[in-house]
Motif scaffolding. Structure first.
Motif, short mmCIF file in Angstrom:
data_model
loop_
_atom_site.label_atom_id
_atom_site.label_comp_id
_atom_site.label_asym_id
_atom_site.label_seq_id
_atom_site.Cartn_x
_atom_site.Cartn_y
_atom_site.Cartn_z
N TRP A 226 0.84 -1.20 0.00
CA TRP A 226 0.00 0.00 0.00
C TRP A 226 0.88 1.25 0.00
CZ3 TRP A 226 -0.10 3.76 3.86
CH2 TRP A 226 -1.06 4.76 3.69
N GLY A 227 1.92 1.23 0.83
CA GLY A 227 2.84 2.36 0.84
C GLY A 227 3.50 2.56 -0.51
N LEU A 228 3.83 1.44 -1.15
CA LEU A 228 4.47 1.51 -2.46
C LEU A 228 3.57 2.19 -3.48
CD1 LEU A 228 6.89 0.65 -4.20
CD2 LEU A 228 5.81 -1.58 -4.49
N ALA A 331 3.93 2.24 -15.35
CA ALA A 331 4.95 1.30 -14.87
C ALA A 331 4.43 0.45 -13.72
CB ALA A 331 6.21 2.07 -14.45
N TYR A 332 3.62 1.05 -12.85
CA TYR A 332 3.09 0.28 -11.72
C TYR A 332 2.33 -0.96 -12.19
CZ TYR A 332 -0.87 -0.77 -8.58
OH TYR A 332 -1.86 -1.39 -7.88
N PRO A 333 1.24 -0.83 -12.97
CA PRO A 333 0.51 -2.04 -13.35
C PRO A 333 1.30 -2.97 -14.25
CG PRO A 333 -0.40 -0.12 -14.47
CD PRO A 333 0.55 0.39 -13.45
N LEU A 334 2.15 -2.41 -15.12
CA LEU A 334 2.88 -3.27 -16.06
C LEU A 334 3.99 -4.06 -15.37
CD1 LEU A 334 3.06 -0.98 -19.22
CD2 LEU A 334 1.54 -2.91 -18.78
N PHE A 335 4.82 -3.40 -14.58
CA PHE A 335 5.87 -4.13 -13.87
C PHE A 335 5.27 -5.09 -12.83
CE2 PHE A 335 9.14 -0.51 -14.69
CZ PHE A 335 9.47 -1.09 -15.90
N TYR A 336 4.18 -4.68 -12.22
CA TYR A 336 3.53 -5.58 -11.25
C TYR A 336 3.01 -6.83 -11.94
CZ TYR A 336 0.32 -7.40 -7.77
OH TYR A 336 -0.32 -8.23 -6.89
N THR A 337 2.35 -6.67 -13.08
CA THR A 337 1.83 -7.81 -13.83
C THR A 337 2.95 -8.76 -14.21
OG1 THR A 337 0.06 -6.43 -14.72
CG2 THR A 337 0.50 -8.51 -15.84
N LEU A 338 4.04 -8.21 -14.70
CA LEU A 338 5.18 -9.04 -15.09
C LEU A 338 5.74 -9.79 -13.89
CD1 LEU A 338 7.02 -9.91 -17.36
CD2 LEU A 338 8.36 -7.82 -17.03
N SER A 339 5.78 -9.13 -12.74
CA SER A 339 6.31 -9.79 -11.55
C SER A 339 5.42 -10.93 -11.08
CB SER A 339 6.48 -8.77 -10.41
OG SER A 339 5.23 -8.42 -9.83
N ALA A 358 10.36 -8.05 -0.40
CA ALA A 358 10.38 -7.36 -1.70
C ALA A 358 9.60 -6.05 -1.63
CB ALA A 358 9.81 -8.26 -2.78
N SER A 359 8.43 -6.10 -0.98
CA SER A 359 7.61 -4.89 -0.85
C SER A 359 8.32 -3.84 0.00
CB SER A 359 6.26 -5.24 -0.24
OG SER A 359 5.52 -6.09 -1.08
N LEU A 360 8.94 -4.28 1.10
CA LEU A 360 9.62 -3.34 2.00
C LEU A 360 10.80 -2.66 1.30
CD1 LEU A 360 9.58 -5.38 5.33
CD2 LEU A 360 8.27 -3.31 4.81
N PHE A 393 10.87 -3.57 -7.38
CA PHE A 393 9.92 -4.58 -6.89
C PHE A 393 9.94 -5.81 -7.80
CE2 PHE A 393 5.41 -6.08 -6.69
CZ PHE A 393 5.37 -6.42 -5.35
N LEU A 394 9.91 -5.59 -9.10
CA LEU A 394 9.98 -6.69 -10.07
C LEU A 394 11.26 -7.49 -9.90
CD1 LEU A 394 9.33 -8.23 -12.74
CD2 LEU A 394 10.32 -6.28 -13.97
N VAL A 395 12.39 -6.81 -9.78
CA VAL A 395 13.68 -7.48 -9.64
C VAL A 395 13.72 -8.29 -8.34
CG1 VAL A 395 16.17 -7.14 -9.34
CG2 VAL A 395 14.92 -5.80 -11.06
N CYS A 396 13.28 -7.70 -7.25
CA CYS A 396 13.31 -8.39 -5.95
C CYS A 396 12.44 -9.64 -5.96
CB CYS A 396 12.88 -7.45 -4.84
SG CYS A 396 14.05 -6.13 -4.47
#
Length: 470
Positions: A226-228, A331-339, A358-360, A393-396
């Motif tokens: 949520w913070g992210l 970038a948020y929805p796209l990188f999140y989807t890929l992750s 990863a979130s932290l 986030f994606l990398v982690c």
């Protein structure tokens, strides 16, 4: 899921985005940027409510669904703890009349505070009921439940405009509240057989303990996530203006094009991959999905980078910078989807603590980025910071999945997404000063990607031809 079921789930996000393109001009032309910014703060609060008070049990519900012999009991066991906690928190908050609205919007109002609490309760219940339809693979019912509230909201706005009233913040938030509560009512109707059966079932204490052990790390991870997703708006609220927050919110709303992809894929992917897990995994299948999703993500970035200027023709002049920060907001929805494709190992091995870490880490990056960029660049700085944080986030998530499960092919993944990230940063920070050069990086990435992803393009073309011939 077959193509028909995927199409049924896609109707909701696609239709919601299409209706969003109707509501956005209505809101921006008839309401001030400050009011748009205040609504963004409501959305921040509701996302916090769902992520925290779900206690991670929403994800545990999805994880345990196919293994459960008593699905109504599973729903009751998942929903009850967080719902009771939210009721207690809501009662405590209402003991201080008007405090919630003053803290959130800078406007002290008992009525608005009550509306906010109602929205919070409705949003949490909607989350769990939507999962019922999702796991039952009832795509059409799921989609209609998303579309009808949007139609209700548009109807209310048109009524306001037609009869020349309601052009203040109080009426706007009431319209949002009605649409959110409508979602809950529709979900309740579509899932009535399950929750009526769940009402009669006892809470399975042993299952609750198991689910909490899976979900508890996700409470911290959920708060971090949520913070992210919310830090950018909080920094804009504190270190910039409601006008900049409004511009950022409109850009994020236009990023709903990417959220369509995220929503459809996430809805389909979780049930599918866990079913594969119960039947015996085929790693090549997962790698193939990751490759195709990567190609889709990159081409969505490219199209957005090339054509984002179109939004300037439908918005008032005060929203002129939306076209430059739009791509970074995606970038948020796209990188999140890929992750979601690369993090599957954490769900399979139940290493949810890695997801929390990863979130932290990503939220720490976002904190630093917003602190450095928002005071100087406003909405552009917030969009850049969030884009960078979600790439981290994606990398982690990918690296933790490799540690806990198996090594994934990721050289192409990191190099191509990093190129998109750099282009997003350049467009957001420099696009307004050098508009003629803003599209150049996307042309370069596009030409390169046509070669890199030729196999995915060929597979998509073959599938398209096959569907036509059926």
């Amino acid at each position: 899921m077959n193509a028909k079921k995927i199409a049924a789930f896609a109707i909701g996000p696609i239709g919601s985005a299409a209706l969003g393109f109707i509501t956005l001009p209505l809101i921006t032309w008839f309401y001030s940027a400050e009011d748009v910014g205040r609504i963004a703060m409501l959305q921040v609060l509701l996302s916090f409510c769902v992520l925290v008070f779900a206690l991670g049990l929403d994800q545990a519900y999805v994880r345990n669904y196919h293994d459960s012999q008593n699905k109504p009991s599973l729903l009751k066991t998942s929903l009850t703890p967080g719902f009771l906690l939210l009721i207690i928190a809501s009662v405590c908050a209402l003991l201080f009349p008007g405090a919630i609205s003053e803290l959130l919007f800078g406007v002290k109002s008992t009525l608005i505070s009550v509306v906010i609490v109602s929205c919070m309760l409705a949003a949490l219940v909607s989350r769990f009921l939507s999962l019922v339809l999702r796991m039952q693979e009832k795509g059409l019912a799921f989609s209609l439940s998303q579309l009808l509230p949007k139609i209700v909201f548009i109807f209310i706005l048109v009524t306001y405009i037609t009869f020349s009233f309601g052009n203040d913040f109080r009426h706007l938030i009431i319209a949002h509240a009605i649409s959110i509560i409508t979602v809950t009512i529709i979900f309740a109707w579509n899932t009535r057989q399950v929750w009526l059966a769940a009402y009669k079932e006892p809470i399975d204490q042993n299952e609750l303990t198991t689910m909490l052990s899976f979900g508890m790390p996700l409470i911290v991870g959920g708060a971090a996530f949520w913070g992210l997703t919310a830090i950018d708006r909080l920094f804009l609220r504190s270190f910039s203006t409601f006008e900049e927050l409004g511009v950022y919110s409109v850009a994020s709303s236009f990023a709903a094009v990417a959220i369509i992809f995220q929503s459809v894929f996430s809805t389909v992917w979780a049930p599918t991959v866990y079913r594969w897990a119960s039947e015996g995994l085929n790693n090549e299948k997962i790698d193939s999905v990751t490759e195709h999703v990567l190609a889709t993500v990159v081409f969505i970035f490219i199209l957005a980078g090339l054509f984002s200027g179109v939004v300037s023709y439908i918005l008032p002049k005060e929203y002129g910078n939306v076209q430059y920060i739009l791509v970074a907001c995606m970038a948020y929805p796209l990188f999140y989807t890929l992750s979601e494709t690369t993090v599957v190992g954490l769900g399979i091995t139940r290493k949810s603590s890695y997801a929390m870490i990863a979130s932290l880490l990503a939220v720490l990056v976002n904190l630093i980025g917003n602190y450095l960029l928002v005071p100087k660049y406003g909405a552009a700085g917030a969009s850049v910071s969030t884009a960078i944080a979600f790439w981290i986030f994606l990398v982690c998530r990918t690296e933790f999945s490799c540690i806990s499960w198996r090594q994934l092919p990721r050289t192409k993944l990191y190099s191509v997404t990093f190129a998109c990230l750099i282009a997003c940063v350049g467009t957001s920070l420099c696009g307004s000063n050098y508009p003629s050069l803003a599209v150049f990086p996307w042309i370069l990435i596009g030409c390169t990607s046509l070669y890199i992803f030729r196999s995915s393009i060929g597979a998509a073309r073959a599938e398209f031809i096959r569907q036509i011939q059926q």
